[in-house]
Design a protein around this motif. Sequence first.
Motif, PDB file in Angstrom:
ATOM      1  N   ALA A 108       0.826  -1.207   0.000  1.00 22.67           N
ATOM      2  CA  ALA A 108       0.000   0.000   0.000  1.00 22.67           C
ATOM      3  C   ALA A 108       0.864   1.264   0.000  1.00 22.67           C
ATOM      4  O   ALA A 108       0.467   2.296  -0.543  1.00 22.67           O
ATOM      5  N   ASP A 109       2.053   1.168   0.578  1.00 19.62           N
ATOM      6  CA  ASP A 109       2.998   2.294   0.613  1.00 19.62           C
ATOM      7  C   ASP A 109       3.875   2.362  -0.632  1.00 19.62           C
ATOM      8  O   ASP A 109       4.784   3.178  -0.702  1.00 19.62           O
ATOM      9  N   GLY A 110       3.638   1.464  -1.607  1.00 22.48           N
ATOM     10  CA  GLY A 110       4.344   1.524  -2.865  1.00 22.48           C
ATOM     11  C   GLY A 110       5.522   0.575  -3.033  1.00 22.48           C
ATOM     12  O   GLY A 110       6.203   0.612  -4.060  1.00 22.48           O
ATOM     13  N   ALA A 111       5.800  -0.260  -2.044  1.00 24.19           N
ATOM     14  CA  ALA A 111       6.907  -1.219  -2.173  1.00 24.19           C
ATOM     15  C   ALA A 111       6.554  -2.260  -3.224  1.00 24.19           C
ATOM     16  O   ALA A 111       5.489  -2.863  -3.177  1.00 24.19           O
ATOM     17  N   ARG A 112       7.452  -2.503  -4.171  1.00 21.01           N
ATOM     18  CA  ARG A 112       7.209  -3.464  -5.242  1.00 21.01           C
ATOM     19  C   ARG A 112       8.209  -4.603  -5.242  1.00 21.01           C
ATOM     20  O   ARG A 112       7.962  -5.637  -5.851  1.00 21.01           O
ATOM     21  N   HIS A 113       9.354  -4.414  -4.591  1.00 18.73           N
ATOM     22  CA  HIS A 113      10.412  -5.418  -4.576  1.00 18.73           C
ATOM     23  C   HIS A 113      10.716  -5.787  -3.135  1.00 18.73           C
ATOM     24  O   HIS A 113      11.229  -4.960  -2.373  1.00 18.73           O
TER      25      HIS A 113
END
Length: 125
Positions: free
Chosen positions: A47-52
């Motif tokens: 939700a905070d934008g972490a993708r990796h």
Amino acid sequence: MRARGTTLTFSVTHSRRAGGGVLLRLVGELDMSTVGQLNETIDRLAADGARHLLLDLAELTFCDSTGIAAFVRGDNRAAADGGWLRLTGATGRVDRVLQVTGLADVLAYQPDMADPASQDGRLIG
């Protein structure tokens, strides 16, 4: 077998990695009673934008099928947003579970992987 009256704990901590992504460190036993902590952390990071996400399993002493499902769920969530979840550091029984279930292949598991992007070009992005 656990000694009577003992409680084994589980914790998940995370930190941002140089060059992007998040390192999650899992400690203790990952099972039905603790998997919610991992799922909540992954959901919050997504939700905070972490993708990796790189999960360090060096201090994970036990992982049952609910833990395995959480790893797959986390990878699916990250992939839906163009990212990935990778595992590293498992030893003993946890390593054995990853190998026997085939999850080691599915999540490109490397026991001592410091940077998953350097292991597989498709991970960069």
